[in-house]
Structure formats: structure tokens, C-alpha cells
Design a protein around this motif. Structure first.
Motif, PDB file in Angstrom:
ATOM      1  N   ALA A  71     -11.910  58.995  35.203  1.00  0.00           N
ATOM      2  CA  ALA A  71     -12.185  59.798  34.820  1.00  0.00           C
ATOM      3  C   ALA A  71     -13.588  60.466  35.186  1.00  0.00           C
ATOM      4  N   GLN A  72     -13.734  60.196  36.746  1.00  0.00           N
ATOM      5  CA  GLN A  72     -15.301  61.820  36.662  1.00  0.00           C
ATOM      6  C   GLN A  72     -13.839  62.760  37.420  1.00  0.00           C
ATOM      7  N   ASP A  73     -12.566  62.679  37.576  1.00  0.00           N
ATOM      8  CA  ASP A  73     -12.246  63.522  37.674  1.00  0.00           C
ATOM      9  C   ASP A  73     -11.714  64.348  36.802  1.00  0.00           C
ATOM     10  N   VAL A  74     -11.900  63.661  35.556  1.00  0.00           N
ATOM     11  CA  VAL A  74     -11.875  65.272  34.383  1.00  0.00           C
ATOM     12  C   VAL A  74     -13.599  65.892  34.124  1.00  0.00           C
ATOM     13  N   THR A  75     -14.128  64.715  34.613  1.00  0.00           N
ATOM     14  CA  THR A  75     -15.514  65.515  34.080  1.00  0.00           C
ATOM     15  C   THR A  75     -16.490  66.703  35.083  1.00  0.00           C
ATOM     16  N   ASN A  76     -14.752  66.143  36.355  1.00  0.00           N
ATOM     17  CA  ASN A  76     -15.367  67.828  37.362  1.00  0.00           C
ATOM     18  C   ASN A  76     -14.162  69.189  36.980  1.00  0.00           C
ATOM     19  N   ALA A  77     -13.040  68.408  36.565  1.00  0.00           N
ATOM     20  CA  ALA A  77     -12.565  69.090  35.847  1.00  0.00           C
ATOM     21  C   ALA A  77     -13.372  69.922  34.973  1.00  0.00           C
ATOM     22  N   ILE A  78     -13.986  69.039  33.651  1.00  0.00           N
ATOM     23  CA  ILE A  78     -14.211  70.219  33.217  1.00  0.00           C
ATOM     24  C   ILE A  78     -15.831  70.823  33.387  1.00  0.00           C
ATOM     25  N   ASP A  79     -15.971  70.426  34.476  1.00  0.00           N
ATOM     26  CA  ASP A  79     -17.242  71.161  35.067  1.00  0.00           C
ATOM     27  C   ASP A  79     -16.962  72.695  36.089  1.00  0.00           C
ATOM     28  N   SER A  80     -15.573  72.548  36.734  1.00  0.00           N
ATOM     29  CA  SER A  80     -15.699  73.357  37.487  1.00  0.00           C
ATOM     30  C   SER A  80     -14.496  74.400  35.983  1.00  0.00           C
ATOM     31  N   ASP A  82     -11.889  74.102  34.679  1.00  0.00           N
ATOM     32  CA  ASP A  82     -10.569  74.121  34.625  1.00  0.00           C
ATOM     33  C   ASP A  82      -9.125  74.078  34.317  1.00  0.00           C
ATOM     34  N   ALA A  83      -8.944  74.065  33.305  1.00  0.00           N
ATOM     35  CA  ALA A  83      -8.331  74.246  31.162  1.00  0.00           C
ATOM     36  C   ALA A  83      -7.231  73.157  31.923  1.00  0.00           C
ATOM     37  N   PRO A  84      -6.413  73.978  33.568  1.00  0.00           N
ATOM     38  CA  PRO A  84      -5.411  72.406  33.266  1.00  0.00           C
ATOM     39  C   PRO A  84      -4.939  71.704  34.405  1.00  0.00           C
ATOM     40  N   ALA A  85      -6.282  71.755  34.708  1.00  0.00           N
ATOM     41  CA  ALA A  85      -7.090  70.457  35.640  1.00  0.00           C
ATOM     42  C   ALA A  85      -6.710  69.462  34.938  1.00  0.00           C
ATOM     43  N   VAL A  86      -7.976  69.734  33.441  1.00  0.00           N
ATOM     44  CA  VAL A  86      -9.132  68.960  32.592  1.00  0.00           C
ATOM     45  C   VAL A  86      -7.451  68.090  31.619  1.00  0.00           C
ATOM     46  N   ALA A  87      -5.996  69.343  31.351  1.00  0.00           N
ATOM     47  CA  ALA A  87      -5.483  68.439  30.842  1.00  0.00           C
ATOM     48  C   ALA A  87      -4.558  67.116  31.887  1.00  0.00           C
ATOM     49  N   ALA A  88      -4.486  67.968  32.783  1.00  0.00           N
ATOM     50  CA  ALA A  88      -3.712  67.095  33.619  1.00  0.00           C
ATOM     51  C   ALA A  88      -4.784  65.588  34.383  1.00  0.00           C
ATOM     52  N   THR A  89      -5.550  65.767  34.580  1.00  0.00           N
ATOM     53  CA  THR A  89      -6.654  64.552  34.407  1.00  0.00           C
ATOM     54  C   THR A  89      -6.809  63.881  33.561  1.00  0.00           C
ATOM     55  N   LEU A  90      -6.906  64.318  32.269  1.00  0.00           N
ATOM     56  CA  LEU A  90      -7.324  63.513  31.377  1.00  0.00           C
ATOM     57  C   LEU A  90      -5.722  62.646  30.989  1.00  0.00           C
ATOM     58  N   PHE A  91      -4.786  63.452  31.444  1.00  0.00           N
ATOM     59  CA  PHE A  91      -3.767  62.481  30.476  1.00  0.00           C
ATOM     60  C   PHE A  91      -3.227  61.629  30.941  1.00  0.00           C
ATOM     61  N   ARG A  92      -3.320  61.895  32.848  1.00  0.00           N
ATOM     62  CA  ARG A  92      -3.594  60.856  33.670  1.00  0.00           C
ATOM     63  C   ARG A  92      -4.442  59.481  33.584  1.00  0.00           C
ATOM     64  N   LEU A  93      -5.669  60.186  33.472  1.00  0.00           N
ATOM     65  CA  LEU A  93      -6.412  59.377  32.889  1.00  0.00           C
ATOM     66  C   LEU A  93      -6.471  57.566  31.127  1.00  0.00           C
ATOM     67  N   ILE A  94      -5.386  58.848  30.752  1.00  0.00           N
ATOM     68  CA  ILE A  94      -5.633  57.776  29.268  1.00  0.00           C
ATOM     69  C   ILE A  94      -3.520  56.928  29.863  1.00  0.00           C
ATOM     70  N   ARG A  95      -2.610  56.702  30.805  1.00  0.00           N
ATOM     71  CA  ARG A  95      -1.907  56.766  30.838  1.00  0.00           C
ATOM     72  C   ARG A  95      -2.466  55.172  31.450  1.00  0.00           C
ATOM     73  N   VAL A  96      -3.589  55.728  32.835  1.00  0.00           N
ATOM     74  CA  VAL A  96      -4.507  54.973  33.200  1.00  0.00           C
ATOM     75  C   VAL A  96      -5.026  53.996  33.402  1.00  0.00           C
ATOM     76  N   GLY A  97      -5.695  54.638  32.204  1.00  0.00           N
ATOM     77  CA  GLY A  97      -6.109  54.032  31.109  1.00  0.00           C
ATOM     78  C   GLY A  97      -5.586  52.474  30.508  1.00  0.00           C
ATOM     79  N   GLU A  98      -4.349  52.691  29.596  1.00  0.00           N
ATOM     80  CA  GLU A  98      -3.747  52.321  29.176  1.00  0.00           C
ATOM     81  C   GLU A  98      -3.213  51.035  29.584  1.00  0.00           C
ATOM     82  N   SER A  99      -2.456  51.612  30.980  1.00  0.00           N
ATOM     83  CA  SER A  99      -2.061  50.562  32.020  1.00  0.00           C
ATOM     84  C   SER A  99      -2.817  49.767  32.074  1.00  0.00           C
TER      85      SER A  99
END
Length: 112
Positions: A71-80, A82-99
Motif C-alpha cells: 500500500a505504501q508502494d501504491v502511495t509512492n507511485a501516485i506521488d511519483s 507514475d501511472a503504470p507503476a500505480v496500476a502494477a502496485t495496486l493490482f499486486r496489493l489487491i492480490r496480496v491483500g485478498e490472499s
């Protein structure tokens, strides 16, 4: 998972209160993960950042360190901006979060 966080929580609050905190945290995390995805699809980056930041505190409270970190990585990508990084980290967050939510739920045999 940081099992010590949960152990500390149970020691501080007692079993019943700790179970209540964990259940509410899991429910809130599930809702916010879904909300984050919706905000991303709506291109609402400002509120996505707020929602991701809230995931950090809630995750840390119950020892979900990986989820808090992503979630911190998502925030950092937003602050940067960096739209592709936001998408990548957000969907990693969702996968890890669900599991992670499933693992905590099953570990504690929680019911709502």
C-alpha cells in the motif's frame, strides 16, 4: 504476517476484544481494497491515495506487513505520478491483500 502483532493485540485486549478488532479490520480492508480498485478505474488518484494510505495503518494494526508495504508502494507511485507503476502496485496489493485476508480469516476461524 507478523504473528507477534496479533499476539500483542490479544495480550493487550483479551481474546474477545482482539477478535472483534481483527474482524473489523479484515472487513474494512476488504472494503477498502475494492474501493481502491474502483477509484483507480474512475481515475480518481487523489482519493485512491487516501484509501491506500488508510490501508497501511489498518494492515499494520493486525500484522499484515506485506500488505502495508505494498500500500505504501501504491502511495509512492501516485506521488511519483507514475501511472503504470500505480496500476502494477495496486493490482499486486489487491492480490496480496485478498490472499492475506483469507489467511488471517482461516487462521482465526473468524465469523461475521
Amino acid at each position: 504476517m507478523d504473528p507477534q502483532k496479533l499476539t500483542d493485540l490479544y495480550s493487550q485486549l483479551g481474546e474477545t476484544s482482539a477478535e472483534d478488532v481483527v474482524c473489523r479490520a479484515i472487513e474494512e480492508l476488504a472494503v477498502r481494497l475494492t474501493h481502491c480498485e474502483r477509484l483507480w478505474r474512475q481515475n480518481d488518484v487523489e482519493n485512491l491515495r487516501k484509501s491506500a494510505r488508510s490501508l497501511i495503518a489498518i494492515s499494520e494494526q493486525i500484522g499484515m506487513i506485506a500488505m502495508a508495504s505494498i500500500a505504501q508502494d501504491v502511495t509512492n507511485a501516485i506521488d511519483s505520478d507514475d501511472a503504470p507503476a500505480v496500476a502494477a502496485t495496486l493490482f499486486r496489493l489487491i492480490r496480496v491483500g485478498e490472499s492475506s485476508l483469507t489467511a488471517v480469516w482461516e487462521q482465526h476461524d473468524l465469523t461475521v
